[in-house]
Design an enzyme around this catalytic site. Sequence first.
Site, short mmCIF file in Angstrom:
data_model
loop_
_atom_site.label_atom_id
_atom_site.label_comp_id
_atom_site.label_asym_id
_atom_site.label_seq_id
_atom_site.Cartn_x
_atom_site.Cartn_y
_atom_site.Cartn_z
N HIS A 132 0.82 -1.21 0.00
CA HIS A 132 0.00 0.00 0.00
C HIS A 132 0.86 1.26 0.00
O HIS A 132 0.52 2.26 -0.63
CB HIS A 132 -0.93 0.01 1.22
CG HIS A 132 -2.04 1.00 1.12
ND1 HIS A 132 -2.04 2.19 1.79
CD2 HIS A 132 -3.20 0.97 0.41
CE1 HIS A 132 -3.16 2.85 1.52
NE2 HIS A 132 -3.88 2.14 0.68
N CYS A 133 1.99 1.21 0.68
CA CYS A 133 2.88 2.36 0.78
C CYS A 133 3.52 2.75 -0.55
O CYS A 133 3.92 3.90 -0.74
CB CYS A 133 4.00 2.09 1.79
SG CYS A 133 3.45 1.56 3.42
#
Length: 378
Positions: free
Chosen positions: A355-356
């Site tokens: 997600h980062c």
Amino acid sequence: MARTLKSTPRRDGFRMPAEFEPHAGTWMIWPERPDNWRLGAKPAQEAFTAVAAAIAASEPVTVGASAAQYENARAHLPAAVRVAELSSNDAWVRDTGPTGVIDAQGRVRGVDWMFNAWGGLDGGLYFPWDQDDLVARKVLEVEGLDRYRAPFVLEGGAIHVDGEGTLITTEECLLNPNRNPGLGREDVERNLRDYLGIERVIWLGRGVFNDETDGHVDNLCCFVRPGEVALTWCDDPADPQHEISRDALARLRAARDARGRRLLVHRIPQPGPLFMTAQEAAGVDRREGSRPRQAGDRMAGSYVNFYIANRRVVVPLLDPATDARALRILRRLFPGREVVGVPAREILLGGGNVHCITQQVPRGARLRVVARAGRRAA
């Protein structure tokens, strides 16, 4: 031509859509800095390529790469992935890229947050961060989207929304004085309402144990649909994560969302705990101004750090002992999407996960029906 707007999204009728609403595409940034990614970032580049390929099967992907790495990125990434020359200090586009907002007419704009490398000179992870602070503006120029420049520091990984007026975050991050000294809880909430069009903030306490971002919520908890969240969970009372997750669960159960609903919480087992090996740490260059990587460092591994693409959910694979269980739970929670796992330890070694390293560009049209399968909490 993309414009810089003097208003706010809320004043103009814009809101941040949920990640599970339609995307026009996804942005990533090619990793290269040797003081964060081991062995000249080659293992990380392989992992980023796998993530890009997994998402590209679901929606368009653009990868920004420096001039020095453009040809290398183009050679490794699938032909379907667009590569754009883009300078940055590192590869965390969730935090440096723009947050897309939409209105009822389907128009899309972007919020460009101030960025200070997760704490500036008071606990930040590297210096300088000047090129990272320009990433959102550059992405919006490439996409041809109008831009709101927010007058405060915020990273995209610090927030999750349900698309219906509710935002979750952590006190550890957004109330940390190394982001916006002088701003209290009410000030932060007002800014979130103005720039994301939300109505209610649900405050969790701390993020995942030893998360170097100061507790980003996207590593701890996220919406899987309105009224339902996934939460990183630890059953071991001797593990520091146990109390963090218990506190988050209590807060979530006591909360109401912007439409007055109680939240259904799905517990996702944490991997590990996971620690950096001596060999892994030895492969990272030392550089003044960057956070050193040390053998034995506990890493903030979490399966909640997944990415919801249009037709797929891309999940980090981190621990053979728990990977299959996490995938089973997530497949039940996302019956309308293919849930795929990608080996992600190399991303975690750099301080984050799937997600980062991703940031969606909204398509501008809301889903008319949100699947309600998976109502039984894990």
